[in-house]
Design a protein around this motif. Structure first.
Motif, PDB file in Angstrom:
ATOM      1  N   ALA A 167       0.831  -1.207   0.000  1.00  0.00           N
ATOM      2  CA  ALA A 167       0.000   0.000   0.000  1.00  0.00           C
ATOM      3  C   ALA A 167       0.857   1.245   0.000  1.00  0.00           C
ATOM      4  CB  ALA A 167      -0.925  -0.003   1.218  1.00  0.00           C
ATOM      5  N   ASP A 168       1.892   1.264   0.827  1.00  0.00           N
ATOM      6  CA  ASP A 168       2.693   2.467   0.933  1.00  0.00           C
ATOM      7  C   ASP A 168       3.555   2.711  -0.290  1.00  0.00           C
ATOM      8  OD1 ASP A 168       2.225   3.873   3.524  1.00  0.00           O
ATOM      9  OD2 ASP A 168       2.482   1.853   4.254  1.00  0.00           O
ATOM     10  N   LYS A 215       2.478   2.187  -3.266  1.00  0.00           N
ATOM     11  CA  LYS A 215       1.532   2.820  -4.180  1.00  0.00           C
ATOM     12  C   LYS A 215       1.274   4.263  -3.798  1.00  0.00           C
ATOM     13  CE  LYS A 215      -0.923  -1.462  -5.283  1.00  0.00           C
ATOM     14  NZ  LYS A 215      -0.308  -1.643  -6.560  1.00  0.00           N
ATOM     15  N   ALA A 216       1.505   4.599  -2.530  1.00  0.00           N
ATOM     16  CA  ALA A 216       1.223   5.949  -2.053  1.00  0.00           C
ATOM     17  C   ALA A 216       2.110   7.004  -2.699  1.00  0.00           C
ATOM     18  CB  ALA A 216       1.379   6.009  -0.532  1.00  0.00           C
ATOM     19  N   ARG A 255       2.385   7.323  -5.853  1.00  0.00           N
ATOM     20  CA  ARG A 255       1.817   7.661  -7.150  1.00  0.00           C
ATOM     21  C   ARG A 255       0.710   8.690  -6.976  1.00  0.00           C
ATOM     22  NH1 ARG A 255       1.882   1.669  -8.591  1.00  0.00           N
ATOM     23  NH2 ARG A 255      -0.375   1.724  -8.629  1.00  0.00           N
ATOM     24  N   GLU A 305      -6.070   6.775  -8.529  1.00  0.00           N
ATOM     25  CA  GLU A 305      -5.114   7.092  -9.589  1.00  0.00           C
ATOM     26  C   GLU A 305      -5.775   7.189 -10.964  1.00  0.00           C
ATOM     27  OE1 GLU A 305      -1.390   4.832  -9.634  1.00  0.00           O
ATOM     28  OE2 GLU A 305      -1.937   4.131  -7.633  1.00  0.00           O
ATOM     29  N   LYS A 328      -6.858   3.238   3.489  1.00  0.00           N
ATOM     30  CA  LYS A 328      -5.515   2.674   3.310  1.00  0.00           C
ATOM     31  C   LYS A 328      -5.582   1.162   3.143  1.00  0.00           C
ATOM     32  CE  LYS A 328      -0.912   2.689   5.367  1.00  0.00           C
ATOM     33  NZ  LYS A 328      -0.048   3.176   6.447  1.00  0.00           N
ATOM     34  N   VAL A 366      -6.441  -0.025  -0.358  1.00  0.00           N
ATOM     35  CA  VAL A 366      -5.444   0.117  -1.420  1.00  0.00           C
ATOM     36  C   VAL A 366      -5.016  -1.248  -1.943  1.00  0.00           C
ATOM     37  CG1 VAL A 366      -3.082   0.867  -1.943  1.00  0.00           C
ATOM     38  CG2 VAL A 366      -4.592   2.349  -0.624  1.00  0.00           C
ATOM     39  N   GLU A 408      -4.820   0.354  -6.280  1.00  0.00           N
ATOM     40  CA  GLU A 408      -4.331   1.682  -6.637  1.00  0.00           C
ATOM     41  C   GLU A 408      -4.149   2.510  -5.374  1.00  0.00           C
ATOM     42  OE1 GLU A 408      -6.244   2.707 -11.015  1.00  0.00           O
ATOM     43  OE2 GLU A 408      -6.463   4.110  -9.369  1.00  0.00           O
ATOM     44  N   ASN A 409      -3.329   3.557  -5.479  1.00  0.00           N
ATOM     45  CA  ASN A 409      -3.243   4.512  -4.390  1.00  0.00           C
ATOM     46  C   ASN A 409      -4.583   5.227  -4.252  1.00  0.00           C
ATOM     47  OD1 ASN A 409      -2.303   6.251  -2.415  1.00  0.00           O
ATOM     48  ND2 ASN A 409      -1.480   7.709  -3.889  1.00  0.00           N
ATOM     49  N   SER A 443      -6.829   8.004  -1.582  1.00  0.00           N
ATOM     50  CA  SER A 443      -6.656   8.933  -0.464  1.00  0.00           C
ATOM     51  C   SER A 443      -7.926   9.742  -0.233  1.00  0.00           C
ATOM     52  CB  SER A 443      -5.487   9.892  -0.728  1.00  0.00           C
ATOM     53  OG  SER A 443      -5.755  10.712  -1.850  1.00  0.00           O
TER      54      SER A 443
END
Length: 307
Positions: free
Chosen positions: A48-49, A51-52, A54, A78, A126, A129, A134-135, A137
């Motif tokens: 997950a992190d 991807k963060a 992007r 994304e 989170k 993800v 994908e990222n 948020s």
């Protein structure tokens, strides 16, 4: 076993995971760094992190209302493809629903408990993800409420009920008919979606924006070679025009351009059956202010072929 801050720092740098996740991983693996990395990977946290990093500039804006209070939220992904995913849409819809039970501020919504997980909104997103791939948020939220009246909502480019690419809230204070007020409020919300006003009234326009416009108008007027007293009147006239273009109540109403929004509100009071006042509005356009990464798709394909 005691886990040191330096161990947590080292694992964070290796995995990109959060501090608490790194501490938990090291605790579970008795401080074994390699095993801790694998623990994070197994939990999907490290993935997950990664991807963060992007850019998440797509996604959805969602609205929810109970009549006298409405909220608007933005959750980013994304790609637009994920925004059409039912699971992602459920997340945005639930975040909007959760937001109704808070003061609507971004911090309060982020920390609020998500209904099905028992975790915070931020932690639930989170966790999603790894599932969605994908990222994702939670970016922002806002709320408007009235003591008497309605807070109308509008979603533009809707993909589902209450979800789309642009969301608007308009608060109308009135003791009159709520349905009539809501119908007019929705028209005003559509107007706000189309015109993107800077403020409700002239007094609320950012003074810095006014000074910028005034400086431009003054310099332009000076080039006419006219005397200062005439230039001053020219600048005053251009500023009045500026306010007509950016102040909601002064704008020509898109539904009926012969009226300003303020005049249209006065006219709508006949159907509402009582005096009415627009007290606030909020406009969220998906991804506004996010610097999107520019990618060369042809170059990416060519690079992939060479591998």
């Amino acid at each position: 076993m005691s886990i040191s801050a330096s161990q947590v720092k080292e694992l964070r740098e290796i995995s990109g995971a959060g501090m608490m996740d790194c501490k938990a991983a090291l605790t579970e693996t008795n401080g074994d760094m390699e095993a801790a990395v694998d623990w994070l990977r197994a939990k999907g946290i490290s993935k997950a992190d990664k991807k963060a990093g992007r850019t998440a500039a797509e996604g959805l804006v969602g609205v929810a209302t109970n009549g006298k209070k409405s909220v608007v939220v933005e959750v980013n992904s994304e790609t637009d493809f994920v925004a059409r995913n039912d699971a992602f849409q459920d997340i945005v819809r639930n975040v909007a629903s959760v937001a109704l039970g808070t003061d609507g501020s971004t911090a309060a919504v982020a920390a609020a408990t998500y209904p099905s997980t028992g975790k915070s909104v931020v932690d639930t997103i989170k966790d999603a993800v790894g599932t969605i791939g994908e990222n994702l948020s939670f970016r922002r939220s806002a709320a408007l409420s009235v003591n008497e009246g309605v807070v109308a909502t509008y979603i533009h480019n809707g993909v589902s009920d209450g979800l789309g690419k642009l969301g608007v809230l308009v608060a109308i204070e009135t003791a009159g008919n709520a349905d009539a007020a809501n119908a007019f409020g929705r028209q005003v919300a559509m107007h706000v979606a189309a015109t993107s006003p800077l403020a409700l009234t002239a007094a609320e326009v950012d003074p810095a924006a006014v000074e910028r416009e005034k400086a431009v108008f003054t310099e332009s007027a000076r080039q006419s070679g006219k005397p200062d007293n005439i230039i001053e009147k020219m600048v005053e006239g251009r500023l009045r025009k500026f306010y007509e273009e950016v102040v909601l109540l002064s704008q020509a109403f898109v539904i009926n351009p012969d009226l300003t929004v303020e005049a249209a509100l006065k006219d709508a009071e006949k159907a509402i059956g009582a005096p009415a006042k627009i007290t606030a509005f909020v406009r969220f356009s998906l991804g506004e202010g996010i610097e999107k990464e520019e990618t060369d798709f042809a170059a990416e394909v060519a690079a992939a072929v060479k591998k």
